[in-house]
Design a protein around this motif. Sequence first.
Motif, PDB file in Angstrom:
ATOM      1  N   UNK A   1       0.836  -1.196   0.000  1.00 28.18           N
ATOM      2  CA  UNK A   1       0.000   0.000   0.000  1.00 28.18           C
ATOM      3  C   UNK A   1       0.876   1.253   0.000  1.00 28.18           C
ATOM      4  N   UNK A   2       0.283   2.368  -0.384  1.00 26.48           N
ATOM      5  CA  UNK A   2       0.984   3.656  -0.388  1.00 26.48           C
ATOM      6  C   UNK A   2       0.919   4.220   1.032  1.00 26.48           C
ATOM      7  N   UNK A   3       1.966   3.947   1.810  1.00 22.47           N
ATOM      8  CA  UNK A   3       1.934   4.350   3.211  1.00 22.47           C
ATOM      9  C   UNK A   3       1.841   5.870   3.377  1.00 22.47           C
ATOM     10  N   UNK A   4       2.489   6.595   2.505  1.00 20.13           N
ATOM     11  CA  UNK A   4       2.423   8.064   2.592  1.00 20.13           C
ATOM     12  C   UNK A   4       0.989   8.555   2.383  1.00 20.13           C
ATOM     13  N   UNK A   5       0.265   7.933   1.461  1.00 19.49           N
ATOM     14  CA  UNK A   5      -1.128   8.314   1.224  1.00 19.49           C
ATOM     15  C   UNK A   5      -1.987   7.980   2.440  1.00 19.49           C
ATOM     16  N   UNK A   6      -1.706   6.837   3.066  1.00 22.06           N
ATOM     17  CA  UNK A   6      -2.432   6.465   4.288  1.00 22.06           C
ATOM     18  C   UNK A   6      -2.194   7.504   5.375  1.00 22.06           C
ATOM     19  N   UNK A   7      -0.932   7.906   5.521  1.00 25.75           N
ATOM     20  CA  UNK A   7      -0.610   8.921   6.536  1.00 25.75           C
ATOM     21  C   UNK A   7      -1.373  10.208   6.266  1.00 25.75           C
ATOM     22  N   UNK A   8      -1.399  10.640   5.019  1.00 31.00           N
ATOM     23  CA  UNK A   8      -2.119  11.882   4.691  1.00 31.00           C
ATOM     24  C   UNK A   8      -3.603  11.753   5.023  1.00 31.00           C
ATOM     25  N   UNK A   9      -4.178  10.599   4.753  1.00 30.86           N
ATOM     26  CA  UNK A   9      -5.604  10.383   5.019  1.00 30.86           C
ATOM     27  C   UNK A   9      -5.912  10.457   6.519  1.00 30.86           C
ATOM     28  N   UNK A  10      -5.010   9.875   7.299  1.00 31.23           N
ATOM     29  CA  UNK A  10      -5.224   9.890   8.756  1.00 31.23           C
ATOM     30  C   UNK A  10      -5.024  11.303   9.306  1.00 31.23           C
ATOM     31  N   UNK A  11      -3.963  11.962   8.882  1.00 35.28           N
ATOM     32  CA  UNK A  11      -3.683  13.307   9.399  1.00 35.28           C
ATOM     33  C   UNK A  11      -4.753  14.313   9.002  1.00 35.28           C
ATOM     34  N   UNK A  12      -5.455  14.029   7.921  1.00 36.14           N
ATOM     35  CA  UNK A  12      -6.539  14.934   7.496  1.00 36.14           C
ATOM     36  C   UNK A  12      -7.666  14.985   8.519  1.00 36.14           C
TER      37      UNK A  12
ATOM     38  N   UNK B   1      -0.092  -7.128   4.721  1.00 37.96           N
ATOM     39  CA  UNK B   1       1.285  -7.023   5.201  1.00 37.96           C
ATOM     40  C   UNK B   1       1.527  -5.676   5.896  1.00 37.96           C
ATOM     41  N   UNK B   2       1.009  -4.609   5.296  1.00 33.95           N
ATOM     42  CA  UNK B   2       1.223  -3.293   5.895  1.00 33.95           C
ATOM     43  C   UNK B   2       0.404  -3.122   7.174  1.00 33.95           C
ATOM     44  N   UNK B   3      -0.767  -3.694   7.211  1.00 38.62           N
ATOM     45  CA  UNK B   3      -1.577  -3.640   8.427  1.00 38.62           C
ATOM     46  C   UNK B   3      -0.874  -4.360   9.568  1.00 38.62           C
ATOM     47  N   UNK B   4      -0.278  -5.514   9.243  1.00 35.25           N
ATOM     48  CA  UNK B   4       0.463  -6.259  10.263  1.00 35.25           C
ATOM     49  C   UNK B   4       1.696  -5.471  10.712  1.00 35.25           C
ATOM     50  N   UNK B   5       2.369  -4.836   9.769  1.00 38.03           N
ATOM     51  CA  UNK B   5       3.561  -4.043  10.101  1.00 38.03           C
ATOM     52  C   UNK B   5       3.187  -2.885  11.028  1.00 38.03           C
ATOM     53  N   UNK B   6       2.032  -2.253  10.744  1.00 34.96           N
ATOM     54  CA  UNK B   6       1.587  -1.136  11.591  1.00 34.96           C
ATOM     55  C   UNK B   6       1.286  -1.631  13.003  1.00 34.96           C
TER      56      UNK B   6
END
Length: 383
Positions: A3-14, A117-122
């Motif tokens: 997944x695009x982790x940077x995009x996820x971060x932007x979505x959460x910070x919004x 995989x990214x969810x598990x990493x988080x």
Amino acid sequence: MPSDRAAVRRAVLAVEGHIGDLVVERIVAEIPAYRSLDVRQLAEVRAIALWVLRRFLDLWVDRAELSPDDLLRVRGIGAARAADGRPLPSVLRAYRVAANTAIDRIVELVEPMLTVADAIAFTRLWLSSFDQLTESIYEGYSVSAERLTADRDRAVRDFFDDLLAGRQAHPGAAADRSRALGITLPSPATLLLAERNEGARLAKELGVGESALVTARGPRAVLLMPALDDAVVRKALDAVGCRGCAIRPPRADTLVDAYRLATLTLDLAPADAYEGGPLLGESDGHALALLAGHPAEPEIVARHLLGALLDPGQEHVREGLDAFLAAGSATTAAANVGLHPQSLRYRLRRVRELTGRDPRRSWDRFVLGLGSRIAASLRTTEE
């Protein structure tokens, strides 16, 4: 595909503000110790939760770990909670509640954007880092609590120094720290700044004992104690052989202003200010502050300088004072306003009773004259 982790971060910070509000709401609902916090303290809880959230997102995106600086900051937060008197189990539980609340909301928001995989990493990052956070909180809290317990006198003195410097000015923060130290800030209170560093001796002469907070600022002693009559303070200063200034701060969060005014008073007071004794007060401070060019509201200064002379029904006393100030003698003043000299002398006695100032002394005459001029200018403006 990852997944695009940077995009996820932007979505959460919004929507981080919404997450912060939700975290505080859940903490208050689940942890009784947090229900008594005021608005400022809850805002601090929210700010810390959002900092942790942003750091975890950054670490996840950058595939990094908490840094020594991060852990040092968390230890400082733990130490602050010990000083506030907030129970350690409640503090640690607050972090668990915040973590669970934030993770649940993040999953709801960005689940479609995450790979397994990214969810598990988080999740792994959050769990491993959370262990480090709680250890750092525990360490900071324990060290601070141990110091507070081992050297209570020093801790109380540090607290008083913080109040004088404005570092614990908020009523909620002052109440938390007072509770942790097992003390009660006096209310109403007298703040006494004495020219000599004789705090313990002054406290004994004043009869305030353990009810007073005592510290030293350079060669001067500072005491915060239950409100005392000026005559008692004068007697104690005479016994110690020094001069001082006493201010009555309305609340702990105004202690810094009271201390600054007392300091200015002792720094600037001329020799004739002590004609009436070793103790100066708030009205002396306001007169000196005005002379030093400090901005002030004229109405407030006039009230401090003239006190009860401005109350309704005291117009005739003020008239007698003004006549005396203009003439320089009771006999001449009486003649100028058509009064018997004894009548004017009676009015001057009333001035002494109402203000504690004797218009025959040079400094008192100056202060009363300054207040009278300000009051007159205010009346002219109103007309």
